[in-house]
Design an enzyme around this catalytic site. Structure first.
Site, mmCIF file in Angstrom:
data_model
loop_
_atom_site.group_PDB
_atom_site.id
_atom_site.type_symbol
_atom_site.label_atom_id
_atom_site.label_comp_id
_atom_site.label_asym_id
_atom_site.label_seq_id
_atom_site.Cartn_x
_atom_site.Cartn_y
_atom_site.Cartn_z
ATOM 1 N NE ARG A 20 50.503 38.342 40.429
ATOM 2 C CZ ARG A 20 51.468 37.697 41.059
ATOM 3 N NH1 ARG A 20 52.753 38.055 41.205
ATOM 4 N NH2 ARG A 20 50.977 36.668 41.757
ATOM 5 C CB SER A 21 44.270 39.471 41.287
ATOM 6 O OG SER A 21 44.918 38.830 41.959
ATOM 7 C CE LYS B 32 45.981 36.073 32.747
ATOM 8 N NZ LYS B 32 46.688 35.100 33.790
ATOM 9 C CD GLN C 296 43.788 32.931 38.568
ATOM 10 O OE1 GLN C 296 44.016 32.623 39.828
ATOM 11 N NE2 GLN C 296 44.437 33.543 37.734
ATOM 12 C CG ASP D 209 45.887 31.418 34.805
ATOM 13 O OD1 ASP D 209 45.939 30.329 35.010
ATOM 14 O OD2 ASP D 209 46.188 32.525 35.408
ATOM 15 C CD GLU E 197 48.560 32.329 33.238
ATOM 16 O OE1 GLU E 197 48.126 33.028 31.947
ATOM 17 O OE2 GLU E 197 48.584 32.786 34.113
ATOM 18 C CD GLU F 256 43.105 39.137 36.947
ATOM 19 O OE1 GLU F 256 42.667 38.975 35.685
ATOM 20 O OE2 GLU F 256 44.171 39.080 37.662
ATOM 21 C CG ASP G 182 51.243 32.721 36.764
ATOM 22 O OD1 ASP G 182 52.194 33.512 37.034
ATOM 23 O OD2 ASP G 182 50.164 33.176 36.789
ATOM 24 C CE LYS H 197 50.933 36.658 37.246
ATOM 25 N NZ LYS H 197 50.308 35.638 38.100
HETATM 26 P P1 PGA Z 1 47.287 36.677 40.209
HETATM 27 O O1 PGA Z 1 46.616 36.090 39.372
HETATM 28 O O2 PGA Z 1 47.774 38.082 40.305
HETATM 29 O O3 PGA Z 1 46.251 36.641 41.579
HETATM 30 O O4 PGA Z 1 48.368 35.846 40.698
HETATM 31 C C1 PGA Z 1 46.987 36.388 37.741
HETATM 32 C C2 PGA Z 1 47.328 34.917 37.259
HETATM 33 O O5 PGA Z 1 47.281 34.054 37.990
HETATM 34 O O6 PGA Z 1 47.696 35.079 36.077
HETATM 35 ZN ZN ZN Z 2 48.269 32.502 36.246
#
Ligand code: PGA
Ligand code: ZN
Length: 432
Positions: A373-374, A395, A170, A249, A293, A212, A319, A344
């Site tokens: 978050r994304s 992050k 990712q 990640d 991660e 992102e 995560d 988060k």
């Molecule tokens: P997400 O991605 O906000 O889509 O969960 C961020 C991450 O995986 O750290």
């Molecule tokens: Zn993550």
């Protein structure tokens, strides 16, 4: 009813749109003395199963079912009725009250997006009422006496659910670990981001932005992406592994098939947990990787200690595994699953619960990474959070698009106050 000056007088929520153009909740909390605060809630794509519940309307005629009018109505109705009159300075009491009002562990009845919006707006209002900047108010709530500027962990290349699965992994991120100030870290990051973009362009690879703000070159083999990262560091005039290093990640939960295997669609292979650990060990030996991660999935508790034994000399972040829940982090500490926790706010659902998750990580000797978050909004709350609680790392995504830059820029403002820069090496001991 006569209200104390810092009691909540009114709560108002509305539906706004996030960086992917999807609905999210924004709330405004006003106190009896007129102080007010506003906050909005982010939303992930690679969502963990243990996350707090994100309530969406499911009406296919509006925003593909992603509307949040139900969550907004919960704020304006039931939550408002319960919290008006409650003291805003008693953040923990307010968060507990909303949790009890919801009555479910994952906040699924009213919606974690409804509750979090009120939780965050309240702390902004109480900070104003107390005459404190938000980061100091958050420091006080976390019991932190020395806020610090976090080390950024910055997305350069994207795959997975943030880039139509163009790459299996990712996030390929950079950590400007040799920088001596936040400002320098940010400047180096921009240099690398620009270098990566020109390397992609020269190779005939796309330079359009992923969710992102990262690049999405679509390499079938993760090693090619890692090589491009190193070349970008060099082109930026920075020493790989000294000035700047790689963080990954894997978001392994989003690769998992029904049998618990990890499906690398682009590479055309399915790995079991042991093969995944071998792959990550091989990459960490060949490239300057200092943090990984979600190298294994959120259900793969049995294999995580093995990953920690093999690669525990670098940072191993949970995560989806921990989902910003103190009890899951406690379990990770007990079982040796990783050595750091991603934080988060909307995985947890309240500010107080998020602070509890951070405290659980530190109590276990784990590092923390405060994360966006994304799907984000222009709300820079996590920048103040990362500084206030001395979270160590942040992050945010890539250094493109205003929902990301809002946070990086807020950190530039906070840098003016002269807080120490967390650096990278002090990680595991930082909060002990
Ligand atoms: P997400 O991605 O906000 O889509 O969960 C961020 C991450 O995986 O750290
Ligand atoms: Zn993550």
């Amino acid at each position: 009813m006569a209200l104390r000056p810092t009691a909540i007088r009114s709560v108002l929520a509305r539906q706004i749109l996030d960086s992917r153009g999807r609905p999210t909740v924004e709330a405004e909390v006003t106190l009896a003395n007129g102080a007010s605060g506003r906050a909005s809630v982010p939303s992930g794509a690679s969502r963990g199963a243990a996350e707090a519940f994100e309530r969406r309307d499911g009406n296919p005629d509006r925003f593909e079912g992603r509307g949040v009018l139900g969550a907004v109505a919960a704020v304006n109705g039931e939550i408002s009725a319960a919290v008006v009159g409650h003291g805003a300075v008693d953040q923990r009491g307010l968060d507990s009250l909303m949790r009890e009002l919801d009555g479910t562990p994952e906040l699924s009845r009213l919606g974690a997006n409804a509750i979090l919006a009120v939780s965050l707006a309240t702390v902004r209002a109480s900070a104003t009422a107390l005459g404190q900047p938000l980061h100091w108010r958050l420091a006080d709530l976390a019991g932190v006496t020395a806020p610090t500027l976090p080390m950024p962990m910055v997305n350069i290349l994207s795959g997975g659910l943030h880039a139509s699965r163009g790459m299996d992994v990712q996030d390929f991120l950079m950590i400007p670990m040799g920088a001596s100030t936040y400002g320098q870290a940010l400047e180096w990051t921009l240099r690398v981001r620009v270098a990566a973009s020109s390397l992609c362009e020269e190779a005939g690879l796309p330079t359009l932005l992923a969710d992102e703000g990262g690049l999405a070159p679509g390499f079938a083999d993760g090693a090619d992406a890692l090589l491009l990262m190193v070349r970008a560091f060099e082109r930026a005039g920075l020493r790989p592994g000294e000035d700047v290093a790689i963080a990954l990640d894997i978001a392994a939960s989003s690769l998992t098939d029904a049998e618990g295997g990890y499906v690398f669609h682009r590479a055309g292979r399915v790995l079991d947990s042991a093969a995944m650990i071998d792959l990550l060990t091989d990459w960490a030996a060949r490239f300057p990787i200092v943090s990984i991660e979600d190298g294994l999935g959120e259900e793969d508790w049995a294999a995580w200690p093995g990953l920690t034994q093999r690669l525990g000399h670098i940072q191993l972040v949970g995560d989806d595994l921990f989902a910003t829940q103190a009890d899951r982090i406690d379990r990770g500490v007990r079982e040796g699953a990783g050595n750091a926790a991603l934080i988060k706010i909307n995985q947890n659902g309240t500010l107080s619960g998020t602070l509890d998750a951070i405290a659980a990580a530190w109590a276990g000797g784990f590092a923390t990474v405060i994360s966006a978050r994304s799907g984000e909004t222009e709300d820079a709350f996590i920048a103040d959070l990362a500084v206030g609680v001395a979270g160590g790392q942040i992050k945010i995504g890539s250094v493109r698009t205003s929902e990301r830059m809002a946070k990086y820029n807020q950190l530039l403002r906070l840098e003016e106050e002269g807080f120490a820069f967390a650096g990278f090496r002090s990680l595991h001991a930082a909060n002990a």
